[in-house]
Design a protein around this motif. Structure first.
Motif, short mmCIF file in Angstrom:
data_model
loop_
_atom_site.label_atom_id
_atom_site.label_comp_id
_atom_site.label_asym_id
_atom_site.label_seq_id
_atom_site.Cartn_x
_atom_site.Cartn_y
_atom_site.Cartn_z
N VAL A 17 1.05 -1.07 0.03
CA VAL A 17 0.14 0.01 -0.02
C VAL A 17 0.84 1.22 -0.12
N TYR A 18 2.22 1.21 0.59
CA TYR A 18 3.12 2.48 0.63
C TYR A 18 4.21 1.52 0.04
N ASP A 45 -1.94 9.85 -0.12
CA ASP A 45 -1.56 9.25 -1.30
C ASP A 45 -2.61 9.53 -2.41
N PRO A 46 -3.00 10.65 -2.95
CA PRO A 46 -4.14 11.01 -3.90
C PRO A 46 -4.02 10.30 -5.10
N GLN A 56 -4.52 2.03 10.77
CA GLN A 56 -3.80 3.06 10.90
C GLN A 56 -3.05 3.62 9.77
N ILE A 57 -2.57 2.48 9.05
CA ILE A 57 -1.82 2.69 7.60
C ILE A 57 -3.06 3.22 6.58
N LEU A 58 -4.05 2.48 6.43
CA LEU A 58 -5.25 2.73 5.50
C LEU A 58 -5.56 4.39 5.66
N ARG A 59 -5.86 4.81 6.96
CA ARG A 59 -6.35 6.14 7.28
C ARG A 59 -5.42 7.30 6.82
N LEU A 60 -4.04 6.81 6.99
CA LEU A 60 -3.00 7.93 7.05
C LEU A 60 -2.86 8.17 5.39
N VAL A 61 -2.86 7.13 4.41
CA VAL A 61 -2.88 7.08 3.19
C VAL A 61 -4.26 7.68 2.47
N GLY A 62 -5.20 7.67 3.43
CA GLY A 62 -6.36 8.10 2.91
C GLY A 62 -7.48 7.21 1.88
N ILE A 63 -7.51 5.96 2.37
CA ILE A 63 -8.05 5.00 1.37
C ILE A 63 -8.78 4.18 2.46
N ARG A 64 -9.05 4.37 3.56
CA ARG A 64 -9.76 3.26 4.23
C ARG A 64 -11.13 2.88 3.83
N GLU A 65 -11.96 3.89 3.41
CA GLU A 65 -13.44 3.51 2.95
C GLU A 65 -13.37 2.83 1.63
#
Length: 216
Positions: free
Chosen positions: A15-16, A90-91, A117-126
Motif C-alpha cells: 500500500v505504501y 496518497d491521492p 492506521q496505515i489505510l487512514r493515513l494514506v486516505g483510502i480506508r473506505e
C-alpha cells in the motif's frame, strides 16, 4: 474488470512504498521485543529474526513456536507506534483504486489496528470492504496455503479463479497462484516477476490490469 470479482491486497510495502521508513520503525520495535520480552541476546537478534522470518513466514510465528512468545503481546508492542511522520496521504493511489470497481480487501500478516492506521493515513480506508489480519487466519499466516483458505472463507468464499492477489513477496504470491488466483507483484525495481504481473507501485495496478487483458 473482466474475470475478476475480488481483490486481496497486502499492506506493508504494498500500500505504501518500502522507502517510507515505516518498516525501519516497525523493525526496531521487533528487535526491542525480541530483546526485552524474549531475552534474545542483542548481538544475535538480526540473525535470529532473519532465520525465523524465512522459516515461518513471519517473525511473530517463529517467536511463538520456538520461544513461546504471546502473539497478542507481540502485535500490540510492535504496532504501538505513530507512523504519521512517515506515512502520508496518497491521492494518486486513491484515484487509482477508485478506478477499480471490484470489491477490495486488505490481507495482511500484521494486526488490524496497524492496518487501520496505515489505510487512514494514506486516505483510502473506505475503499476497502474489510481487513483480514493475522489473527483472522490464526494459527496460519501468509505464505501458508491454509491462511489463504481462511481469507477466502472470511471474504464469503469467492471463487479463487475470480480473485486477484497483490503482494510484494513472491512466496506469498506463489501460494495464491496455487489456488488459482491471479497474482501481481509489487516491486519498485521491477526486475523479477517470477511469472506474475508486475508493477512498481500499487497506483499502477489499473493500467497493468488493462494491459494484461482485463477491462476497467
Amino acid at each position: 474488470m473482466n474475470g475478476i470479482q475480488f481483490l486481496f491486497i497486502d499492506l506493508d510495502d504494498t500500500v505504501y512504498p518500502p522507502d517510507t521508513g515505516a518498516w525501519d520503525i516497525l523493525g526496531n520495535r521487533i528487535f526491542q521485543f525480541m530483546e526485552e520480552y524474549v531475552s534474545i541476546p542483542q548481538q544475535k537478534i538480526h540473525e535470529e529474526r532473519d532465520r525465523l522470518f524465512h522459516l515461518y513466514g513471519t517473525t511473530m510465528k517463529g517467536l511463538q513456536v520456538e520461544y513461546g512468545a504471546d502473539i497478542h503481546q507481540y502485535l500490540d508492542y510492535v504496532h504501538d507506534v505513530d507512523l504519521s511522520g512517515v506515512i502520508k496521504q496518497d491521492p494518486i493511489l486513491r484515484q487509482a483504486l477508485l478506478e477499480i470497481p471490484q470489491e477490495k480487501w486488505i490481507f495482511t500478516n500484521a494486526c488490524r489496528a496497524h492496518a487501520e492506521q496505515i489505510l487512514r493515513l494514506v486516505g483510502i480506508r473506505e475503499l476497502f470492504t474489510e481487513i483480514i489480519d493475522v489473527l483472522d487466519t490464526y494459527p496460519y499466516c501468509k505464505p501458508e496455503p491454509l491462511a489463504f483458505s481462511l481469507a477466502l472463507e472470511k471474504a464469503g468464499k469467492p471463487d479463487p479463479t475470480r480473485c486477484l492477489f497483490v503482494d510484494d513477496r513472491s512466496s506469498n504470491l506463489e501460494s495464491a497462484r496455487a489456488l488459482g488466483m491471479y497474482t501481481v507483484l509489487v516491486d519498485p525495481t521491477a526486475t523479477l516477476a517470477d511469472g506474475h504481473m508486475i508493477i512498481r507501485k500499487l497506483s499502477e495496478l489499473p493500467d497493468a490490469l488493462a494491459q494484461g487483458g482485463f477491462t476497467k
